[in-house]
Design a protein around this motif. Structure first.
Motif, PDB file in Angstrom:
ATOM      1  N   ASP A 224      51.729  26.368  32.556  1.00  0.00           N
ATOM      2  CA  ASP A 224      51.454  27.765  33.198  1.00  0.00           C
ATOM      3  C   ASP A 224      51.150  28.931  32.678  1.00  0.00           C
ATOM      4  N   ASP A 225      51.322  28.994  31.214  1.00  0.00           N
ATOM      5  CA  ASP A 225      51.203  29.737  30.304  1.00  0.00           C
ATOM      6  C   ASP A 225      49.455  29.838  30.241  1.00  0.00           C
ATOM      7  N   LEU A 226      49.068  28.658  29.764  1.00  0.00           N
ATOM      8  CA  LEU A 226      47.669  28.227  29.628  1.00  0.00           C
ATOM      9  C   LEU A 226      46.587  28.915  30.858  1.00  0.00           C
ATOM     10  N   LEU A 227      47.319  28.612  32.137  1.00  0.00           N
ATOM     11  CA  LEU A 227      46.523  28.946  33.546  1.00  0.00           C
ATOM     12  C   LEU A 227      46.686  30.183  33.580  1.00  0.00           C
ATOM     13  N   ALA A 228      47.749  31.042  33.317  1.00  0.00           N
ATOM     14  CA  ALA A 228      47.910  32.490  33.413  1.00  0.00           C
ATOM     15  C   ALA A 228      46.881  33.171  32.157  1.00  0.00           C
ATOM     16  N   ILE A 229      46.591  32.772  31.204  1.00  0.00           N
ATOM     17  CA  ILE A 229      45.407  33.176  30.118  1.00  0.00           C
ATOM     18  C   ILE A 229      44.272  33.191  30.722  1.00  0.00           C
ATOM     19  N   ILE A 230      43.852  32.086  31.455  1.00  0.00           N
ATOM     20  CA  ILE A 230      42.536  31.779  31.940  1.00  0.00           C
ATOM     21  C   ILE A 230      42.416  32.775  33.089  1.00  0.00           C
ATOM     22  N   VAL A 231      43.444  33.095  33.907  1.00  0.00           N
ATOM     23  CA  VAL A 231      43.272  33.927  34.921  1.00  0.00           C
ATOM     24  C   VAL A 231      43.008  35.306  34.349  1.00  0.00           C
ATOM     25  N   ILE A 232      43.789  35.690  33.478  1.00  0.00           N
ATOM     26  CA  ILE A 232      43.769  36.947  32.750  1.00  0.00           C
ATOM     27  C   ILE A 232      42.193  37.239  32.327  1.00  0.00           C
ATOM     28  N   ALA A 233      41.571  36.020  31.526  1.00  0.00           N
ATOM     29  CA  ALA A 233      40.109  36.023  30.730  1.00  0.00           C
ATOM     30  C   ALA A 233      39.153  36.223  32.134  1.00  0.00           C
ATOM     31  N   VAL A 234      39.328  35.409  33.345  1.00  0.00           N
ATOM     32  CA  VAL A 234      38.217  35.329  34.207  1.00  0.00           C
ATOM     33  C   VAL A 234      38.321  36.449  35.257  1.00  0.00           C
ATOM     34  N   PHE A 235      39.526  36.825  35.800  1.00  0.00           N
ATOM     35  CA  PHE A 235      39.535  37.581  36.956  1.00  0.00           C
ATOM     36  C   PHE A 235      39.873  39.194  36.592  1.00  0.00           C
ATOM     37  N   TYR A 236      40.637  39.252  35.464  1.00  0.00           N
ATOM     38  CA  TYR A 236      40.856  40.618  35.042  1.00  0.00           C
ATOM     39  C   TYR A 236      40.100  41.204  33.807  1.00  0.00           C
ATOM     40  N   SER A 237      39.040  40.664  33.605  1.00  0.00           N
ATOM     41  CA  SER A 237      38.215  41.320  32.473  1.00  0.00           C
ATOM     42  C   SER A 237      36.795  41.888  33.079  1.00  0.00           C
ATOM     43  N   GLU A 238      36.520  43.391  32.840  1.00  0.00           N
ATOM     44  CA  GLU A 238      35.479  43.847  33.623  1.00  0.00           C
ATOM     45  C   GLU A 238      34.408  44.270  32.496  1.00  0.00           C
ATOM     46  N   ASN A 239      33.175  44.541  32.853  1.00  0.00           N
ATOM     47  CA  ASN A 239      32.262  45.286  32.044  1.00  0.00           C
ATOM     48  C   ASN A 239      32.274  44.654  30.774  1.00  0.00           C
ATOM     49  N   ILE A 240      31.897  43.185  30.626  1.00  0.00           N
ATOM     50  CA  ILE A 240      32.021  42.504  29.476  1.00  0.00           C
ATOM     51  C   ILE A 240      30.916  42.718  28.372  1.00  0.00           C
ATOM     52  N   ASN A 241      31.169  43.183  27.189  1.00  0.00           N
ATOM     53  CA  ASN A 241      29.992  43.341  26.183  1.00  0.00           C
ATOM     54  C   ASN A 241      29.998  42.023  25.473  1.00  0.00           C
ATOM     55  N   PHE A 242      29.021  41.257  25.929  1.00  0.00           N
ATOM     56  CA  PHE A 242      28.631  39.782  25.192  1.00  0.00           C
ATOM     57  C   PHE A 242      28.418  39.887  23.814  1.00  0.00           C
ATOM     58  N   VAL A 243      27.794  41.043  23.301  1.00  0.00           N
ATOM     59  CA  VAL A 243      27.836  41.089  21.801  1.00  0.00           C
ATOM     60  C   VAL A 243      29.033  41.085  21.115  1.00  0.00           C
ATOM     61  N   ALA A 244      29.993  42.181  21.559  1.00  0.00           N
ATOM     62  CA  ALA A 244      31.295  42.023  20.819  1.00  0.00           C
ATOM     63  C   ALA A 244      31.953  41.105  21.065  1.00  0.00           C
ATOM     64  N   LEU A 245      31.922  40.177  22.235  1.00  0.00           N
ATOM     65  CA  LEU A 245      32.520  38.877  22.445  1.00  0.00           C
ATOM     66  C   LEU A 245      32.267  38.119  21.605  1.00  0.00           C
ATOM     67  N   LEU A 246      30.896  37.713  21.301  1.00  0.00           N
ATOM     68  CA  LEU A 246      30.294  36.733  20.530  1.00  0.00           C
ATOM     69  C   LEU A 246      30.847  37.121  19.144  1.00  0.00           C
ATOM     70  N   LEU A 247      30.821  38.460  18.479  1.00  0.00           N
ATOM     71  CA  LEU A 247      31.302  38.702  17.238  1.00  0.00           C
ATOM     72  C   LEU A 247      32.605  38.411  17.180  1.00  0.00           C
TER      73      LEU A 247
END
Length: 453
Positions: A224-247
């Motif tokens: 359940d914790d793992l699924l919640a982490i995936i939900v937060i990363a996928v559904f509650y992350s907006e305006n992603i800066n892919f350069v900062a994410l890659l770094l």
């Protein structure tokens, strides 16, 4: 009578219950008294001489280990979390509520690095990363050497965890569809299970259940914790800066290479972890994901004559997580002001509040218990080791206890300043309380039945 008394005074040995050999229970020493206490080597690690000539560093070490032992107890750490939440509710509705709100909204941090955040934001995005790092360590341990290692044994609780998230989400969506102003974006709030609270209540009221029942709950809660982490990363992350994410991911890889090569000096790992966290925060993905990734990168296999690294990290970091990060997060997240709001009646009649309160106990029951009943009836998956459907019933209600992650999602699901944020947090507290009380009563009834049998 004398022979019977002598027989009772004798110490059983070999196959009669003695599992640890000592000079007190060898066959030639059967008539000697048993030692007052047999201590394990693990407990002796934390013991320091209580001599009156203790130096100050020795006293400090003993005090530190005493705190670590206290916080390692799931029941005690759960009580600290509950007290923090209750204190937040009292202060937020007291004459000092304006001071509480001012402290929570006070901004601190370098603006040039986009880290000028409020104190409440620091608690949710900063301190909570420590908790998620521990979650990542526990996930890695379970996947490599724990209950999730064997997919055949873990399949049933893993599937129950998936359906246990679907059930509350469907209840919430159903309530929103029946309202005039639906707020669908909060569907994930009632889906999370707080492993610390659930296991603590199972330990208090479920002592008559088979040990495999605790393993089932732990496996379900970890997934359940793992699924919640995936939900937060996928559904509650907006305006992603892919350069900062890659770094950030590059720095996480550096962290992984360090720990894989047994380079675990704190003055190296902590700066690397802070950089990974800051870059993840700048990317738009919730910063706690960096903590999870770094926790998963720690090796869980044990080398010869070496302690398992994930266990060692948990022992070192858990006091900071359970004793500092979680209580402060609860204090700044659970303080719902009902005095200056629209009123308790309007809060409780909000579809968001109703959907969360009903979704947590009822949705988890439908998702976990019904899925286990159907899977064990129509598939080859079975409950074993003395656990049956009657034991799963109270466990399914306990899964409705969602506190830490649920409060986090409640703050992410709606825009800042929206009344739904406060209503969602209050609903999380009410739903958690309802699940805890109902689950405790069902556990008490079930354990009495086990005792009778």
């Amino acid at each position: 009578m004398t022979e019977q008394k002598n027989h009772e005074d004798q110490i059983p040995y070999k196959g009669q219950g003695i599992k640890r050999r000592s000079r007190y229970n060898t066959p030639g020493m059967r008539t000697l008294p048993r030692p007052h206490r047999l201590q394990s080597s693990h407990r002796r690690v934390y013991e320091v001489s209580h001599s009156t000539q203790e130096s100050f560093p020795q006293r400090l070490t003993r005090f530190r280990y005493a705190i670590a032992r206290f916080l390692a107890n799931e029941t005690k750490s759960g009580l600290i979390l509950m007290v923090s939440a209750l204190l937040a509710l009292i202060v937020a509705n007291s004459p000092w509520r304006h001071i509480y709100e001012a402290v929570s909204a006070y901004h601190i941090g370098p603006q040039s690095l986009h880290l000028n955040l409020s104190v409440g934001h620091w608690a949710a995005d900063g301190l909570l990363t420590i908790f998620f790092f521990v979650v990542g360590l526990e996930l890695k341990t379970e996947f490599v050497t724990g209950s999730l290692r064997d997919i055949k044994e873990a399949a049933l609780p893993m599937l129950a965890a998936v359906f246990g998230m679907i059930g509350p989400a469907l209840i919430y969506i159903l309530i929103q569809s029946l309202s005039a102003e639906p707020a669908y974006h909060g569907w994930a709030i009632p889906t999370a299970t707080d492993i610390a609270f659930a296991v603590a209540i199972l330990g208090i009221f479920g002592r008559g259940l088979p040990p495999a029942a605790r393993t089932f709950l732990l496996t379900l809660a970890v997934v359940d914790d793992l699924l919640a982490i995936i939900v937060i990363a996928v559904f509650y992350s907006e305006n992603i800066n892919f350069v900062a994410l890659l770094l950030s991911l590059v720095v996480v890889v550096i962290f992984m290479l360090l720990v894989q090569n047994r380079i675990t000096f704190w003055w190296i790992l902590i700066p690397v972890a802070v950089v990974a966290w800051a870059l993840m925060h700048a990317s738009g993905v919730h910063a706690t994901i960096a903590g999870v990734l770094m926790g998963l990168s720690v090796p869980a296999l044990r080398r010869r004559h070496e302690e398992q690294m994930t266990h060692r990290f948990v022992e070192r970091i858990n006091p900071w997580s359970a004793g500092l990060a979680l209580p402060l997060f609860a204090f700044f997240s659970a303080g719902v002001n009902m005095v200056d709001s629209s009123g308790l009646v309007s809060t409780l009649t909000d579809p968001v509040t109703v959907g969360i309160i009903l979704g947590m106990p009822i949705g988890k029951f439908l998702g976990v218990f019904v899925s286990v009943a159907v899977l064990t009836t129509f598939t080859r998956l079975k409950l074993g080791n003395g656990v049956d459907l009657g034991d799963i019933l109270p466990i399914s209600i306990l899964c409705g206890i969602g506190f830490t992650v649920a409060l986090l999602i409640a703050g992410l699901a709606f825009p800042a300043g929206s009344p739904h944020v406060e209503h969602g947090k209050l609903a999380v507290l009410a739903g958690t309380l309802a699940s805890a009380l109902l689950g405790s009563m069902l556990l008490h009834h079930r354990t009495r039945k086990h005792v009778r049998h």
